[in-house]
Design a protein around this motif. Sequence first.
Motif, PDB file in Angstrom:
ATOM      1  N   PRO A 198      14.263   7.637  -0.993  1.00 40.17           N
ATOM      2  CA  PRO A 198      14.884   6.319  -1.028  1.00 40.17           C
ATOM      3  C   PRO A 198      13.832   5.209  -1.119  1.00 40.17           C
ATOM      4  O   PRO A 198      12.804   5.261  -0.426  1.00 40.17           O
ATOM      5  CB  PRO A 198      15.654   6.228   0.296  1.00 40.17           C
ATOM      6  N   ALA A 199      14.100   4.228  -1.963  1.00 36.78           N
ATOM      7  CA  ALA A 199      13.152   3.126  -2.190  1.00 36.78           C
ATOM      8  C   ALA A 199      12.841   2.382  -0.895  1.00 36.78           C
ATOM      9  O   ALA A 199      11.766   1.802  -0.746  1.00 36.78           O
ATOM     10  CB  ALA A 199      13.718   2.163  -3.230  1.00 36.78           C
ATOM     11  N   GLU A 200      13.758   2.410   0.052  1.00 38.62           N
ATOM     12  CA  GLU A 200      13.583   1.711   1.334  1.00 38.62           C
ATOM     13  C   GLU A 200      12.363   2.216   2.099  1.00 38.62           C
ATOM     14  O   GLU A 200      11.870   1.542   3.000  1.00 38.62           O
ATOM     15  CB  GLU A 200      14.831   1.881   2.205  1.00 38.62           C
ATOM     16  N   ARG A 201      11.896   3.406   1.763  1.00 38.32           N
ATOM     17  CA  ARG A 201      10.737   3.945   2.494  1.00 38.32           C
ATOM     18  C   ARG A 201       9.412   3.581   1.837  1.00 38.32           C
ATOM     19  O   ARG A 201       8.349   3.980   2.313  1.00 38.32           O
ATOM     20  CB  ARG A 201      10.890   5.451   2.637  1.00 38.32           C
ATOM     21  N   ILE A 202       9.488   2.821   0.747  1.00 37.57           N
ATOM     22  CA  ILE A 202       8.277   2.523  -0.016  1.00 37.57           C
ATOM     23  C   ILE A 202       7.875   1.047   0.129  1.00 37.57           C
ATOM     24  O   ILE A 202       8.704   0.138   0.040  1.00 37.57           O
ATOM     25  CB  ILE A 202       8.496   2.849  -1.516  1.00 37.57           C
ATOM     26  N   ILE A 203       6.573   0.854   0.368  1.00 39.24           N
ATOM     27  CA  ILE A 203       5.997  -0.489   0.455  1.00 39.24           C
ATOM     28  C   ILE A 203       4.940  -0.603  -0.644  1.00 39.24           C
ATOM     29  O   ILE A 203       4.134   0.321  -0.828  1.00 39.24           O
ATOM     30  CB  ILE A 203       5.352  -0.725   1.838  1.00 39.24           C
ATOM     31  N   LEU A 204       4.971  -1.700  -1.388  1.00 38.67           N
ATOM     32  CA  LEU A 204       3.997  -1.910  -2.451  1.00 38.67           C
ATOM     33  C   LEU A 204       3.061  -3.038  -2.043  1.00 38.67           C
ATOM     34  O   LEU A 204       3.502  -4.157  -1.762  1.00 38.67           O
ATOM     35  CB  LEU A 204       4.726  -2.236  -3.757  1.00 38.67           C
ATOM     36  N   GLU A 205       1.772  -2.722  -1.951  1.00 37.69           N
ATOM     37  CA  GLU A 205       0.776  -3.696  -1.509  1.00 37.69           C
ATOM     38  C   GLU A 205       0.076  -4.316  -2.713  1.00 37.69           C
ATOM     39  O   GLU A 205      -0.391  -3.605  -3.592  1.00 37.69           O
ATOM     40  CB  GLU A 205      -0.269  -3.014  -0.617  1.00 37.69           C
ATOM     41  N   MET A 206       0.025  -5.628  -2.704  1.00 38.06           N
ATOM     42  CA  MET A 206      -0.643  -6.340  -3.800  1.00 38.06           C
ATOM     43  C   MET A 206      -1.529  -7.423  -3.212  1.00 38.06           C
ATOM     44  O   MET A 206      -1.231  -7.963  -2.149  1.00 38.06           O
ATOM     45  CB  MET A 206       0.389  -6.993  -4.705  1.00 38.06           C
ATOM     46  N   THR A 207      -2.599  -7.752  -3.920  1.00 38.38           N
ATOM     47  CA  THR A 207      -3.518  -8.752  -3.364  1.00 38.38           C
ATOM     48  C   THR A 207      -3.129 -10.161  -3.818  1.00 38.38           C
ATOM     49  O   THR A 207      -2.324 -10.339  -4.731  1.00 38.38           O
ATOM     50  CB  THR A 207      -4.978  -8.445  -3.739  1.00 38.38           C
ATOM     51  N   GLU A 208      -3.751 -11.116  -3.151  1.00 39.20           N
ATOM     52  CA  GLU A 208      -3.339 -12.506  -3.335  1.00 39.20           C
ATOM     53  C   GLU A 208      -3.516 -13.037  -4.751  1.00 39.20           C
ATOM     54  O   GLU A 208      -2.799 -13.952  -5.145  1.00 39.20           O
ATOM     55  CB  GLU A 208      -4.135 -13.398  -2.372  1.00 39.20           C
ATOM     56  N   ASN A 209      -4.438 -12.461  -5.522  1.00 38.64           N
ATOM     57  CA  ASN A 209      -4.661 -13.010  -6.872  1.00 38.64           C
ATOM     58  C   ASN A 209      -3.406 -12.946  -7.736  1.00 38.64           C
ATOM     59  O   ASN A 209      -3.215 -13.759  -8.626  1.00 38.64           O
ATOM     60  CB  ASN A 209      -5.869 -12.349  -7.571  1.00 38.64           C
TER      61      ASN A 209
END
Length: 293
Positions: A149-160
């Motif tokens: 389930p997508a609810e278990r996924i976190i996508l980390e991105m940087t400030e740029n």
Amino acid sequence: VLAVQNVKSIGRGQYRLYQHSASRLPASDMIILERDLHHALSEGHLRLAFQPIFGVDLGKVVGAEALLRMVHPQRGMISPATFIPVAEESGLIVPIGQWVVDQGLAWLKRMDAQGHNELTLSFNVSARQLHAGGFVEALRRSLKVHDVPAERIILEMTENLMLNPEPAILEQFAALRALGCRLAIDDFGTGYSSLSYLQKLPFDIIKIDRSFVQGGPKDERHALLASAIIEMGHALGLSVTVEGIETSDQASRFIAMSADHLQGFHYARPQDGENFAHLLTVQPTQQSSPPTF
Ligand code: C2E
Ligand code: MG
Ligand code: MG
Ligand code: MG
């Protein structure tokens, strides 16, 4: 005037300019590293390490961050800090990122099968992967294939990525959230941190950079800033993770500041996927060693 070594043939008469700034490596080293990275992807020399994320409320490990490793036949383990910029600049980050997602989801299913079926999994996503297009669809497909389930996924991105994002990027943020994934701002406080984008963009989690932690207990300014970021994040309805927790004293300080999640060598170093389950059965105070991966 271009130095010859700054230009590399990428076939069919196309050439690409390498810029030194991205990775601080000389252009010739970048070309070699790009070739090695291609090879690593096709020959199975990439690995994923998983670092636990500790949930303060529940007092236990509640998730993991997937961190890429490259095992070089001659040079041994190469740090992502060295090869990710090359992967980004060459575009190789797109197939590599897909590999990371597939391997990560397969690992999460193995954890489920061992009864650890509530862990979240965080992936690092480069701007280049979103600019390339197709990221959301590919992720949706992988989630379906692996039955996660997508609810278990976190996508980390940087400030740029947050600085003046184009409409096409904003659409992808929205699509990722509509899918059910959560979005995190990684290394918060190191880039062009702006309060305005926190309010405007659909983010769920702030990850405070480890430079705010490792200034030492006497570094009043860092502590004040970190505390202000946590309060501001909470005021905006965001959850706050603190990276780079190396000591129990640091853990205590950030728990006192109401941080939601803590991550760092104090809990565990990034681990081989098969060792991870072991961490879930021991107390956090016993988790500071050994360095594994
Ligand atoms: P990041 O996403 O900010 O990941 C956290 C980094 O901090 C990791 O370095 C981790 O090993 C390190 N770390 C964790 N706890 C501590 C601690 O207590 N003390 C110290 N000193 N360091 C700690 P790592 O694995 O070398 O990764 C570096 C960066 O490479 C990551 O930073 C991320 O930006 C990038 N990266 C890693 N894997 C991927 C990937 O699959 N895709 C993309 N696009 N980037 C990746
Ligand atoms: Mg990260
Ligand atoms: Mg970070
Ligand atoms: Mg980072």
